[in-house]
Motif scaffolding. Structure first.
Motif, PDB file in Angstrom:
ATOM      1  N   PRO A   1       8.533 -37.853  28.659  1.00 51.15           N
ATOM      2  CA  PRO A   1       7.488 -38.693  28.470  1.00 51.15           C
ATOM      3  C   PRO A   1       6.997 -38.957  26.927  1.00 51.15           C
ATOM      4  O   PRO A   1       6.157 -39.892  26.610  1.00 51.15           O
ATOM      5  CB  PRO A   1       6.221 -37.708  28.807  1.00 51.15           C
ATOM      6  CG  PRO A   1       6.818 -36.184  28.706  1.00 51.15           C
ATOM      7  CD  PRO A   1       8.371 -36.409  28.861  1.00 51.15           C
ATOM      8  N   ALA A   2       7.448 -38.308  25.846  1.00 48.63           N
ATOM      9  CA  ALA A   2       7.344 -38.435  24.651  1.00 48.63           C
ATOM     10  C   ALA A   2       8.229 -39.764  24.098  1.00 48.63           C
ATOM     11  O   ALA A   2       7.965 -40.021  22.864  1.00 48.63           O
ATOM     12  CB  ALA A   2       7.431 -37.386  23.478  1.00 48.63           C
ATOM     13  N   SER A   3       9.237 -39.870  24.896  1.00 49.97           N
ATOM     14  CA  SER A   3      10.097 -41.383  24.400  1.00 49.97           C
ATOM     15  C   SER A   3       9.666 -42.433  23.992  1.00 49.97           C
ATOM     16  O   SER A   3       8.647 -42.945  24.645  1.00 49.97           O
ATOM     17  CB  SER A   3      11.454 -41.294  25.453  1.00 49.97           C
ATOM     18  OG  SER A   3      12.153 -42.353  24.839  1.00 49.97           O
ATOM     19  N   GLY A   4       9.833 -42.805  22.724  1.00 48.98           N
ATOM     20  CA  GLY A   4       9.353 -44.282  22.082  1.00 48.98           C
ATOM     21  C   GLY A   4       8.129 -43.994  21.556  1.00 48.98           C
ATOM     22  O   GLY A   4       7.426 -45.230  21.089  1.00 48.98           O
ATOM     23  N   LEU A   5       7.454 -42.960  21.682  1.00 48.19           N
ATOM     24  CA  LEU A   5       5.881 -43.064  21.237  1.00 48.19           C
ATOM     25  C   LEU A   5       5.812 -42.650  19.687  1.00 48.19           C
ATOM     26  O   LEU A   5       6.714 -41.866  19.207  1.00 48.19           O
ATOM     27  CB  LEU A   5       5.158 -41.735  21.949  1.00 48.19           C
ATOM     28  CG  LEU A   5       5.095 -41.870  23.516  1.00 48.19           C
ATOM     29  CD1 LEU A   5       4.005 -40.859  23.805  1.00 48.19           C
ATOM     30  CD2 LEU A   5       4.294 -43.221  23.782  1.00 48.19           C
ATOM     31  N   ARG A   6       4.834 -43.302  19.035  1.00 52.47           N
ATOM     32  CA  ARG A   6       4.681 -43.023  17.617  1.00 52.47           C
ATOM     33  C   ARG A   6       4.128 -41.493  17.636  1.00 52.47           C
ATOM     34  O   ARG A   6       3.577 -40.948  18.492  1.00 52.47           O
ATOM     35  CB  ARG A   6       3.858 -44.161  16.931  1.00 52.47           C
ATOM     36  CG  ARG A   6       4.292 -45.368  17.236  1.00 52.47           C
ATOM     37  CD  ARG A   6       3.344 -46.257  16.353  1.00 52.47           C
ATOM     38  NE  ARG A   6       1.938 -46.400  16.821  1.00 52.47           N
ATOM     39  CZ  ARG A   6       1.636 -47.222  17.667  1.00 52.47           C
ATOM     40  NH1 ARG A   6       2.608 -48.200  18.056  1.00 52.47           N
ATOM     41  NH2 ARG A   6       0.352 -47.374  18.027  1.00 52.47           N
ATOM     42  N   SER A   7       4.042 -40.974  16.441  1.00 49.88           N
ATOM     43  CA  SER A   7       3.670 -39.561  16.086  1.00 49.88           C
ATOM     44  C   SER A   7       2.339 -39.431  16.615  1.00 49.88           C
ATOM     45  O   SER A   7       2.024 -38.291  17.157  1.00 49.88           O
ATOM     46  CB  SER A   7       3.840 -39.302  14.754  1.00 49.88           C
ATOM     47  OG  SER A   7       2.935 -39.919  14.006  1.00 49.88           O
ATOM     48  N   THR A   8       1.330 -40.052  16.427  1.00 50.52           N
ATOM     49  CA  THR A   8      -0.080 -39.947  16.887  1.00 50.52           C
ATOM     50  C   THR A   8      -0.099 -40.061  18.241  1.00 50.52           C
ATOM     51  O   THR A   8      -0.755 -39.424  19.011  1.00 50.52           O
ATOM     52  CB  THR A   8      -1.054 -41.061  16.061  1.00 50.52           C
ATOM     53  OG1 THR A   8      -0.407 -42.249  16.486  1.00 50.52           O
ATOM     54  CG2 THR A   8      -1.030 -40.800  14.498  1.00 50.52           C
ATOM     55  N   GLU A   9       0.715 -41.128  18.854  1.00 52.47           N
ATOM     56  CA  GLU A   9       0.635 -41.147  20.391  1.00 52.47           C
ATOM     57  C   GLU A   9       1.146 -39.836  21.017  1.00 52.47           C
ATOM     58  O   GLU A   9       0.779 -39.334  22.131  1.00 52.47           O
ATOM     59  CB  GLU A   9       1.352 -42.234  20.799  1.00 52.47           C
ATOM     60  CG  GLU A   9       0.757 -43.682  20.325  1.00 52.47           C
ATOM     61  CD  GLU A   9       1.645 -44.821  20.513  1.00 52.47           C
ATOM     62  OE1 GLU A   9       1.082 -46.006  20.873  1.00 52.47           O
ATOM     63  OE2 GLU A   9       2.868 -44.900  20.529  1.00 52.47           O
ATOM     64  N   ARG A  10       2.194 -39.443  20.277  1.00 53.17           N
ATOM     65  CA  ARG A  10       3.015 -38.185  20.910  1.00 53.17           C
ATOM     66  C   ARG A  10       2.093 -36.895  20.764  1.00 53.17           C
ATOM     67  O   ARG A  10       1.984 -36.282  21.768  1.00 53.17           O
ATOM     68  CB  ARG A  10       4.116 -37.994  20.010  1.00 53.17           C
ATOM     69  CG  ARG A  10       5.291 -37.046  20.530  1.00 53.17           C
ATOM     70  CD  ARG A  10       6.298 -36.695  19.600  1.00 53.17           C
ATOM     71  NE  ARG A  10       7.032 -38.130  19.578  1.00 53.17           N
ATOM     72  CZ  ARG A  10       8.337 -38.348  19.868  1.00 53.17           C
ATOM     73  NH1 ARG A  10       9.045 -36.912  20.595  1.00 53.17           N
ATOM     74  NH2 ARG A  10       8.864 -39.239  19.820  1.00 53.17           N
TER      75      ARG A  10
END
Length: 266
Positions: A185-194
């Motif tokens: 689920p964290a794939s491709g997310l920016r650090s804040t989004e993650r």
């Protein structure tokens, strides 16, 4: 004691293998997820994580072994039947309907628990209309839960990836899942989004949602999971609490001792 520890098993994966052209992508995998537990699955590339996810979700069937949900065998059931039994999935890719609104995308997730048949939908019977109102109310509640209550009318395909992932999660929640499957689920997310997505999963787990999280980000899994299963070359090489996994020499050799080692620390 963490959530799920000592609880009744909800998901049991017993001796599951899957071969492709003579190569075993998963090899005699055994894994039990307790009701209310957040179980993480990690491993290097090629470890069999994606294959295991597909075996549980119903997009692949095992060459050997069984998978049961709350005592019912599901390993030969198609994905839609597993959804009816309470398995909900958040895939790595967005998999949204870009022409539909955020609210409509989430409402689609309730199809597994609808009672009205297709004839009722065509005829717009009173029962169907009542069920439809309930579904859209649940979809709004799910969007509030994931922090997208103000985005119900937005076109889903135009959202940033982090918000699209939240829409997926709301769509899974509206199905009232017994088991929530999260595929990278964290794939491709920016650090804040993650970080925001991690906080959201932590909240859902605290509310009692049972989660099977398959993820390449070791640090995220270490921070979230009650227990972690480690795969390498299709086999389970370790299973235990995050602290036990960090200290396991087999894991350090196979995974944490690689370039991913820095990710093992929260």
């Amino acid at each position: 004691m963490s959530i799920g520890e000592g609880g009744l098993p909800l998901l049991e994966i017993d001796g599951v293998s899957r071969s492709f052209g003579g190569v075993r992508a998963t090899d005699d995998v055994r894994l039990t997820v307790a009701d209310g537990e957040l179980r993480g699955v990690i491993g290097p590339n090629g470890a069999g994580k994606s294959t295991l996810f597909s075996l549980v979700s119903g997009h692949l069937t095992p060459s050997a072994g069984t998978i049961t949900l709350d005592g019912t065998r599901i390993d030969r059931l198609p994905p839609h039947r597993r959804a009816e039994l309470g398995v909900a999935i958040v895939f790595q890719g967005a998999r949204l309907f870009p022409g539909l609104s955020v609210l409509e995308n989430v409402a689609v997730g309730a199809h597994a628990r609808t009672r009205s048949g297709i004839a009722a939908a065509i005829l717009r019977t009173a029962g169907h209309r009542r069920e439809e109102r309930e579904i859209f109310a649940d979809a709004r509640d799910a969007l509030e839960r994931v922090g997208l209550g103000e985005w119900v009318d937005a076109e889903a395909g135009g959202l940033p990836l982090g918000q699209q992932r939240r829409v997926q999660l709301a769509r899974a929640l509206v199905a009232r899942p017994r088991l929530l499957l999260l595929d990278e689920p964290a794939s491709g997310l920016r650090s804040t989004e993650r970080r925001a997505f991690e906080d959201l999963v932590r909240e859902l787990h605290a509310d009692g949602v049972t989660v099977l999280l398959i993820e390449h980000d070791v640090g995220l899994v270490m921070r979230l999971a009650d227990r972690i299963t480690v795969l390498d070359l299709g086999r389970v090489i370790a299973d235990g609490t995050p602290d036990a996994i960090r200290a396991d020499p087999r894991v350090i050799e196979a995974y944490l001792g690689t370039g991913d080692h820095h990710a093992a620390h929260p």
